[in-house]
Design an enzyme around this catalytic site. Structure first.
Site, PDB file in Angstrom:
ATOM      1  N   ASP A  16       5.388  -7.882   2.895  1.00  0.00           N
ATOM      2  CA  ASP A  16       4.758  -7.122   3.352  1.00  0.00           C
ATOM      3  C   ASP A  16       3.884  -7.580   4.144  1.00  0.00           C
ATOM      4  OD1 ASP A  16       3.275  -3.599   2.533  1.00  0.00           O
ATOM      5  OD2 ASP A  16       2.305  -5.034   4.967  1.00  0.00           O
ATOM      6  N   SER A  62       1.081  -1.733  -0.225  1.00  0.00           N
ATOM      7  CA  SER A  62      -0.012   0.297  -0.402  1.00  0.00           C
ATOM      8  C   SER A  62       1.265   1.225  -0.157  1.00  0.00           C
ATOM      9  CB  SER A  62      -0.806   0.016   1.506  1.00  0.00           C
ATOM     10  OG  SER A  62      -0.252  -0.303   2.505  1.00  0.00           O
ATOM     11  N   THR A  80      -1.753   8.509   2.302  1.00  0.00           N
ATOM     12  CA  THR A  80      -1.319   6.889   2.806  1.00  0.00           C
ATOM     13  C   THR A  80      -2.376   6.449   3.533  1.00  0.00           C
ATOM     14  OG1 THR A  80       0.411   7.532   4.766  1.00  0.00           O
ATOM     15  CG2 THR A  80       1.227   7.576   2.041  1.00  0.00           C
ATOM     16  N   CYS A  92      10.031   0.904   1.483  1.00  0.00           N
ATOM     17  CA  CYS A  92       9.336   1.715   2.277  1.00  0.00           C
ATOM     18  C   CYS A  92       8.235   0.946   3.513  1.00  0.00           C
ATOM     19  CB  CYS A  92       8.109   1.702   0.881  1.00  0.00           C
ATOM     20  SG  CYS A  92       8.377   2.550  -0.068  1.00  0.00           S
ATOM     21  N   TYR A 134      10.625   8.096  16.084  1.00  0.00           N
ATOM     22  CA  TYR A 134      10.253   8.491  14.708  1.00  0.00           C
ATOM     23  C   TYR A 134      11.542   9.045  14.280  1.00  0.00           C
ATOM     24  CZ  TYR A 134       7.426   8.886  10.360  1.00  0.00           C
ATOM     25  OH  TYR A 134       7.568   9.203   9.107  1.00  0.00           O
ATOM     26  N   LYS A 159      14.063   7.595  11.396  1.00  0.00           N
ATOM     27  CA  LYS A 159      14.559   8.525  10.257  1.00  0.00           C
ATOM     28  C   LYS A 159      15.592   9.660   9.961  1.00  0.00           C
ATOM     29  CE  LYS A 159      10.423   6.549   8.733  1.00  0.00           C
ATOM     30  NZ  LYS A 159      10.484   5.861   7.630  1.00  0.00           N
ATOM     31  N   SER A 183      12.236  10.785   6.214  1.00  0.00           N
ATOM     32  CA  SER A 183      10.745  11.551   6.920  1.00  0.00           C
ATOM     33  C   SER A 183      11.700  12.451   6.490  1.00  0.00           C
ATOM     34  CB  SER A 183      10.122  11.207   7.767  1.00  0.00           C
ATOM     35  OG  SER A 183       9.265  11.845   8.048  1.00  0.00           O
TER      36      SER A 183
END
Length: 260
Positions: free
Chosen positions: A37, A16, A201, A85, A166, A170, A153
């Site tokens: 995934d 996705s 997303t 991803c 996070y 990243k 990110s």
């Protein structure tokens, strides 16, 4: 690097969002695609649509990743392309005081560690194992053996309140891009990283429309959420352009995130 039906790719988080958009773009060029995934339903459906293969993979587990590469390579051959991803996030303050009773708590270490395990270590795990496979290939006419694209990110550079884990994960992806590109340079394997801004997303799919509109309005130009296919276009540019190497590129409409 010319994309065609002699090549294969592995896309993590490919069921996705950014990963699915990239898988579609690669398949349009004839590339044989394997999707890593945990979402079997979406992964199998997209693999069937693209004529690819789905591999249920947990990027935090060595055995799971090894099994995924084994299945992908058995179906499509050794990959020359890896796009990372797969990722997660959370929003927890480093320490906080309850408004109700004044009690104090800190960021749970297990929650911090898990984000780093998925986003940073999981990315590196796939890079290392894919690179080892690429080393078994002969270089192409352009001297290249393969190309990798990672996903960081904008939070790597301007993380918001509650994004310590996070942003750390990243930021680590950004920090390791150049040294990995240097590690693999003599083998003809290139490595680049994209830093997406606020993209449309599945993470935002459940948000109310007014929230989505407000987020889009924060972007200077164009004032909207990013479209996954825009990420995919940049990923393919990085893969196809041989002089593109060791770079970390923001894709964010010129946004700089506020503290909250």
């Amino acid at each position: 690097m010319e994309l065609n039906n002699t090549m294969s790719a592995v896309v993590t988080g490919g069921a996705s969002g950014l990963g699915a958009a990239t898988a579609r773009r690669l398949a349009e060029q004839g590339v044989k695609v394997a999707l890593f995934d945990l979402n079997e339903e979406k992964g199998e459906a997209l693999a069937a649509e693209l004529g690819g293969v789905f591999c249920k993979v947990n990027v935090t587990d060595d055995d799971s990743v090894d099994a995924g590469f084994e299945k992908a390579r058995a179906a499509n051959g050794q990959e020359r392309i890896l796009v990372n991803c797969a990722g997660i996030g959370n929003a927890i303050k480093t320490a906080s005081r309850s408004k109700e009773d004044g009690s104090i708590k800190h960021f749970p270490m297990d929650a911090f560690k898990f984000v780093v395990e998925v986003n940073l270590i999981g990315t590196f795990r796939c890079i290392a194992k894919s690179a080892a496979g690429m080393l078994t290939l002969d270089p192409m006419e352009d001297g290249q053996r393969g190309a990798m694209v990672n996903t960081a990110s904008v939070a790597a550079e301007d993380g918001q309140i509650g994004q310590a884990a996070y942003s750390a994960s990243k930021g680590g992806v950004v920090g390791m891009t150049l040294p990995i590109a240097r590690d693999l340079s003599r083998e003809g394997i290139r490595v680049n990283t994209i830093l997406p801004g606020i993209f449309d997303t599945p993470l935002l799919a459940g948000a109310p429309q007014n929230v989505r509109d407000a987020l889009g309005a924060m972007v200077p130009n164009p004032a909207r959420l990013g479209i996954p296919d825009e990420y995919a276009k940049l990923a393919l540019c990085m893969i196809e352009t041989n002089y593109f190497n060791g770079e970390d590129v923001r894709l964010d409409g010129a946004i700089r995130m506020a503290p909250r």
